[in-house]
Write an enzyme that holds these catalytic residues in place. Sequence first.
Site, PDB file in Angstrom:
ATOM      1  N   CYS A   1      -2.178   4.441  12.465  1.00 50.79           N
ATOM      2  CA  CYS A   1      -2.758   5.742  12.567  1.00 50.79           C
ATOM      3  C   CYS A   1      -2.935   6.626  13.719  1.00 50.79           C
ATOM      4  CB  CYS A   1      -4.301   6.017  11.664  1.00 50.79           C
ATOM      5  SG  CYS A   1      -3.731   5.845   9.748  1.00 50.79           S
TER       6      CYS A   1
ATOM      7  N   LYS B   1      -3.492   2.091  -2.371  1.00 51.41           N
ATOM      8  CA  LYS B   1      -3.133   3.605  -1.115  1.00 51.41           C
ATOM      9  C   LYS B   1      -4.032   3.654   0.023  1.00 51.41           C
ATOM     10  CE  LYS B   1      -1.774   7.723   0.040  1.00 51.41           C
ATOM     11  NZ  LYS B   1      -0.620   7.414   0.564  1.00 51.41           N
TER      12      LYS B   1
ATOM     13  N   ASN C   1       8.958   8.809   5.235  1.00 44.80           N
ATOM     14  CA  ASN C   1       7.929   9.863   4.353  1.00 44.80           C
ATOM     15  C   ASN C   1       6.636   9.922   6.221  1.00 44.80           C
ATOM     16  OD1 ASN C   1       5.398   8.260   4.349  1.00 44.80           O
ATOM     17  ND2 ASN C   1       6.284   6.778   4.471  1.00 44.80           N
TER      18      ASN C   1
ATOM     19  N   SER D   1       0.574  -1.226   0.212  1.00 44.39           N
ATOM     20  CA  SER D   1       0.106  -0.028  -0.159  1.00 44.39           C
ATOM     21  C   SER D   1       0.785   0.803   0.024  1.00 44.39           C
ATOM     22  CB  SER D   1      -1.019  -0.465   1.421  1.00 44.39           C
ATOM     23  OG  SER D   1      -1.588   1.406   1.537  1.00 44.39           O
TER      24      SER D   1
ATOM     25  N   THR E   1       6.155   0.990   8.596  1.00 44.12           N
ATOM     26  CA  THR E   1       7.490   1.502   8.747  1.00 44.12           C
ATOM     27  C   THR E   1       7.766   2.366  10.147  1.00 44.12           C
ATOM     28  OG1 THR E   1       6.537   3.710   8.231  1.00 44.12           O
ATOM     29  CG2 THR E   1       6.752   2.647   5.952  1.00 44.12           C
TER      30      THR E   1
ATOM     31  N   GLY F   1       8.830  -5.197   4.084  1.00 47.42           N
ATOM     32  CA  GLY F   1       9.588  -4.413   4.829  1.00 47.42           C
ATOM     33  C   GLY F   1      11.348  -4.609   4.427  1.00 47.42           C
TER      34      GLY F   1
ATOM     35  N   ILE G   1       3.648  11.449   4.371  1.00 48.02           N
ATOM     36  CA  ILE G   1       2.772  11.867   3.227  1.00 48.02           C
ATOM     37  C   ILE G   1       1.263  12.652   3.920  1.00 48.02           C
ATOM     38  CG2 ILE G   1       1.332  10.680   0.937  1.00 48.02           C
ATOM     39  CD1 ILE G   1       4.669  10.681   1.277  1.00 48.02           C
TER      40      ILE G   1
ATOM     41  N   GLY H   1      12.147   0.532   3.130  1.00 44.71           N
ATOM     42  CA  GLY H   1      13.417   0.875   1.922  1.00 44.71           C
ATOM     43  C   GLY H   1      14.901  -0.650   2.424  1.00 44.71           C
TER      44      GLY H   1
END
Lengths: 312, 271
Positions: free
Chosen positions: A132, A47, A71, A23, A195, A245, A73, A219
Site C-alpha cells: 500500500c 479481505k 483491479n 485475500s 499483483t 499467482g 479496488i 490471474g
Amino acid sequence: MSEVNLSVQLGPLRLQNPVLVASGTFGYGSEYADLVDLNRLGGIMVKGTTLHPRAGNPMPRMVETAAGCLNSIGLQNVGVEAFIREKLPFLRRYQCAVIVNIAGDSYEEFEQLAERLDGVEGVHALEMNISCPNQERGGIHFGVDPEATREVVSRVRKRTRLPLIVKLSPNVTDITVTAQAAVDGGADILSLVNTFVGTAIDARTRRFKLANITGGLSGPAIKPLALYMVWRVAQAVKVPIIGMGGIMNATDAVEFLLAGASAVAVGTANYVNPRASMEVLEGIEQYLREQGEKDVKHIVGTVRRCKPGNEF
Amino acid sequence: MRCAEHCEVVANRPVATNQFEIEIHCPTVALHAQPGQFVQMRVQSGYEPLFSRPFSVFRRFPERGNFSVVYLVRGAFTQMLASKKPGESVFVVGPLGNRFLVAQPANEVLHVLVAGGVGAPPLYLLAEELVQSGVPHQQVVVVNGARRQDLLICQEHFAELGVRLWTVTEDGSAGAKGKVTDVLKALHERGELSGNRCQIYTCGPTAMLEAVAKFAQKHDLPCQVSMETLMPCGMGVCLGCAVKVRTADGTDYKRACVDGPIFDAAEVVWG
C-alpha cells in the site's frame, strides 16, 4: 487406498491442508459458504482490513486483460472493528484457519492493527499487505523498499504473538532482497506474490480503462512470473512460503509446491469458479496418490532440471 | 438456494437480430430464481475471456427444471454462447442478486415495467409473477422499447400475459416513435402515474435507466432500476461491480451483484 497426509506446518501455523483462499477473492467466507465447505479449506485469508472503513476507488475498478484481470479496488473494506464484530463470529464456527490480511498507510496503523487483533479469539494469523502507499515516505510502498519492509515487519512483530505472514510485492528488481528483509524483521511465513502493477488502454476512446489508471494484474497471465519468484525466494530464505499467482487448478497448485511453496492460495480463480479451491484440494490429493506420495510435504521444493532431449 | 454446476443446453434459438434465447436445464435456478435475479455463466474452456458473464433470468419452467436467458451477441463470450448446441453444457452459478420488490398493496398499485432492448427479460419474469399472483391485468403496464423493430424482444410473451403493452422504437419501425420516457410522459399527462399508487421497475441500457430514474425523481415516483455492470465474481467478493449510492453522510459504494442488481433509483448516483 492409503491415506495421504495433507496437513502442513508453516512455522508456528498449522493448516489441515495446504489450500488457502487469497485475500480479496473470498470476502469473509460467508459469501461462499453455501457452495464451498469452509471446513475443508486449509485457511481463509480475509479481505484486506484497515484501521478504519474504506469506500474504495471510483469505477471502473476492474478490467479483463489477456488471461488475467487488473483491479484497483482501493481496499474497500469494513474496517477492523466491524470485522471483529460482524465478520469474525461467523468464521469462528469453522475449523479452517482464519488469516487476517492487514493493510496500513503508516507504521503506526500497522502497529495498531496488529495490537487490536492480537489475542482475538478466532484469528489464527496475520498477513501483512505491505504494497500500500506509504504516506510517511512520500507515496512509495513499504513492499518495494527493503529497509521499510524490515522496519514495518519488526514493529508489527513486537505487537503480536500471532503467526506473522508477510505478503510480498512482485514489483521489485529482486524479490529475494525484500523477502530477506521481511525475514530479518521477524516474518514467520512469506506469501507471494501480490499483483503486478499494470494498466489497460481503450484504443477507440483513447482513454485508460481504469479510473485509477493503474491496477494490479492477477490471474493465469501472471503464473509463470509468480512461479519463478516463489522458486527464487525458496532458494533464498528458510521460512515457509505460501505460493500464489494465477493458480486456476490443481496442476498449477502442484507446480507452486514443487517450486518450493509449502502451501498455496487460490485467488482470481474463485471469481471464475466458486468451487475452484475445492477442486484444487481434491486435485492435489489425487496427484499425490498418482505419484505414490504419502505426504504433501514430501513434494515441496522437489522440482528438478529438465531432461535435455525429452521435451515432448 | 443456489448452485454452481455444469448444466445442459436444451435449446438456443434466435429471438431478434443478433439476440438469442438459450434454455438451460438447471433445476435450482428453475425453481428458485426471482424476477430481477441473474445467473453467472461460463462457456469458455480456457482463459479468454477470463470471467463469467451475468444474465438476468427470463423464463422459468419449473416442471421440466429449465430456465432461459436472452443475450445479445456482441463479443467473444456471447459468440461462444451462440455456438452452443442442445446437449452441450454451460457452467451456471445462481440464482444471484436481489429481486424487484413488488410494491404493496400489489392489487391497488399501477406497476409500470420499463424495458429497453435486451433489458426486457427480467421484466417479463416480473410481469408474469404479477399476473400469476392475481394482480389485475390493467394494473400492469409494460413499456417495451428498442432502437428498431428487429431489436425488440419479448413482445409476444408480454402480449400473452394480457398486460397493457406500449411499444416504442427510436425509428418508429414498431409502435410509437420515440423513447420509453416519451411513453412515461404521456401516461403522466393522462394522470395515470402518481407516487402513492404507482411503481416503476426498469431494466435496459444505463443511459435509459438514468433517463427513467430522472423522470421518476422529477415526478416523485418510486422507481427500481436493474444496474448493469461487469461482474467478475457475482458473489460479492471482488468489489469490481461497485455502484455509487447516496448515504446519510455522503456517498458510498454498493455491490451490483449482491446488494443489487436492483436498486432504488433515488439512491443511485448517476454518471
